[in-house]
Design a protein around this motif. Structure first.
Motif, PDB file in Angstrom:
ATOM      1  N   TRP A  79      -0.838  -6.595  -8.910  1.00 29.09           N
ATOM      2  CA  TRP A  79      -2.233  -6.544  -8.476  1.00 29.09           C
ATOM      3  C   TRP A  79      -3.121  -6.638  -9.704  1.00 29.09           C
ATOM      4  CZ3 TRP A  79      -2.292  -1.560  -4.906  1.00 29.09           C
ATOM      5  CH2 TRP A  79      -1.705  -1.884  -3.669  1.00 29.09           C
ATOM      6  N   THR A 115      -8.422  -3.844  -8.946  1.00 31.07           N
ATOM      7  CA  THR A 115      -8.358  -3.693  -7.483  1.00 31.07           C
ATOM      8  C   THR A 115      -7.512  -2.497  -7.059  1.00 31.07           C
ATOM      9  OG1 THR A 115      -6.406  -5.093  -7.229  1.00 31.07           O
ATOM     10  CG2 THR A 115      -8.550  -6.188  -7.179  1.00 31.07           C
ATOM     11  N   ARG A 148      -8.594   2.296   0.212  1.00 33.30           N
ATOM     12  CA  ARG A 148      -8.463   1.764   1.579  1.00 33.30           C
ATOM     13  C   ARG A 148      -7.211   2.298   2.244  1.00 33.30           C
ATOM     14  NH1 ARG A 148     -10.656  -3.087  -0.284  1.00 33.30           N
ATOM     15  NH2 ARG A 148      -8.633  -4.013  -0.705  1.00 33.30           N
ATOM     16  N   ASP A 199       0.836  -1.202   0.000  1.00 33.90           N
ATOM     17  CA  ASP A 199       0.000   0.000   0.000  1.00 33.90           C
ATOM     18  C   ASP A 199       0.868   1.249   0.000  1.00 33.90           C
ATOM     19  OD1 ASP A 199      -2.714  -1.255   2.134  1.00 33.90           O
ATOM     20  OD2 ASP A 199      -2.272  -1.509   0.001  1.00 33.90           O
ATOM     21  N   SER A 258      -9.545   0.433  -5.452  1.00 34.29           N
ATOM     22  CA  SER A 258     -10.092   0.124  -4.127  1.00 34.29           C
ATOM     23  C   SER A 258      -8.981   0.010  -3.092  1.00 34.29           C
ATOM     24  CB  SER A 258     -10.921  -1.164  -4.173  1.00 34.29           C
ATOM     25  OG  SER A 258     -10.135  -2.236  -4.629  1.00 34.29           O
ATOM     26  N   LYS A 259      -7.840  -0.537  -3.494  1.00 32.38           N
ATOM     27  CA  LYS A 259      -6.730  -0.642  -2.531  1.00 32.38           C
ATOM     28  C   LYS A 259      -6.167   0.724  -2.173  1.00 32.38           C
ATOM     29  CE  LYS A 259      -5.375  -5.363  -3.532  1.00 32.38           C
ATOM     30  NZ  LYS A 259      -4.303  -6.345  -3.537  1.00 32.38           N
TER      31      LYS A 259
END
Lengths: 187, 172
Positions: A159, A163, A170, A136, A166-167
């Motif tokens: 990845w 995604t 987050r 991240d 969305s990652k």
């Protein structure tokens, strides 16, 4: 004169045998690579090693670099992989770098009071960034410092493309919770 | 006019701010919706904050000379010749050992070593004849239009060349 060449042109020159053009690529991208490595490895000496290894690997892999590839993103991927290698070889956990060890106010024109205020903000940001996991953190830096696209982030971190958004979302949420007084209306 | 009930998820707004989504409808909605405008504004502020923070990480010393020296060392012709010489030496020694094995094991048998040497030479010539016969077979199959064997040969050759080429590049 050499500053006018794009990365692609320099890569072509290197492949044609003008190896000194690679020196210009090093000068252009070493700092970006170093910043990513410092944030990942939390150690300046290891970060310098990672940058050196990454350039050696990049040189050897240049013939396999596809035409049209963004050299910067490609090289950041190599840097990330080198950092992973160093992390795997590490036998013990390295203590996290403190903000004082990485900040540089020598060129700052701010007043001493402003520097103190800024430092507090920076400490919070640094602490929030370090709360993220490695992937991240890398994604946040690639996107919001280097301006990499979602596709480039997906390629580097392996990845699925769908995604990435969305990652990142987050990760931002985690950083906001970690920052004092953080939070966005409408979430 | 606010259409807050039509607000897209924050993830979509983030993707739009990140330049990954081009949606005229979304753009129009953001223009009209104060809530989404605030979200966009905060996202931009966060991006700027992170960028400014990372931008202040001090620079490292210039590594270009050190790296170029390492690359030149690896590209040293002496280094290449040394590698080639080592390769030839190992291959030659291996062949010599095989030949010596066939010659000297003859001494342990009841036959004279010239007989063993003759047998070895016969073996080599048989092997050469076998290789020749195999090549001849392949060429004959190609001549009659058999596609599989020539295609397979080309594929295998391409793979081997690729492997050797990549190995040479990685050793540069």
């Amino acid at each position: 004169m050499e500053e006018q060449y794009t990365d692609s042109q320099l890569v072509t020159q290197v492949l044609q045998g003008h190896k000194n053009s690679f020196s210009l690529l090093i000068q252009r991208h070493q700092q970006a690579s170093f910043k990513l490595s410092v944030v990942i490895l939390q150690n300046k000496a290891d970060a310098e090693d990672a940058v050196g290894e990454a350039f050696i690997k990049a040189f050897n892999a240049l013939p396999r670099c596809r035409i049209g590839t963004n050299f910067k993103s490609w090289f950041l991927t190599i840097t990330y992989n080198c950092c992973q290698d160093i992390l795997r070889k590490r036998k013990k956990t390295v203590r996290q770098l403190t903000l004082e060890e990485i900040e540089d106010n020598s060129g700052s024109m701010d007043s001493p009071l402003q520097i103190v205020i800024n430092r507090e903000e920076k400490k919070e940001i640094w602490a929030a960034l370090n709360q993220l996991n490695l992937e991240d953190r890398t994604a946040m830096i690639m996107k919001y410092y280097y301006g990499s696209s979602y596709q480039e982030i997906a390629d580097t971190l392996k990845w699925p493309l769908g995604t990435v958004a969305s990652k990142l979302n987050r990760a931002r949420g985690k950083m906001r919770r970690a920052l004092k007084g953080g939070g966005i209306d409408g979430e | 006019m606010e259409n807050s009930h039509l607000c897209p998820p924050s993830e979509t707004i983030q993707s739009w701010v990140d330049g990954e989504v081009e949606d005229i409808g979304l753009q129009i909605h953001i223009t009209d919706c104060k809530k989404c405008q605030a979200l966009v504004s905060n996202l931009h502020r966060e991006n700027e904050m992170l960028f400014q923070f990372l931008d202040q990480i001090p620079l490292m010393p210039d590594l270009s000379n050190k790296i170029m020296s390492r690359l030149k060392e690896h590209a040293n012709p002496y280094h290449e010749m040394h590698s080639l010489f080592s390769y030839l030496l190992v291959t030659s020694l291996s062949l010599a050992l095989v030949i010596l094995h066939y010659i000297f094991t003859g001494l342990l048998s009841e036959e004279f070593w010239p007989v063993t040497l003759a047998k070895f030479l016969y073996l080599v010539s048989s092997l050469s004849h076998t290789v020749y016969a195999t090549l001849k077979y392949f060429l004959a199959r190609t001549a009659v239009g058999e596609p599989l064997l020539p295609a397979l040969s080309v594929v295998i050759t391409a793979i081997l060349i690729n492997i050797v080429y990549k190995r040479r590049i990685s050793n540069a």
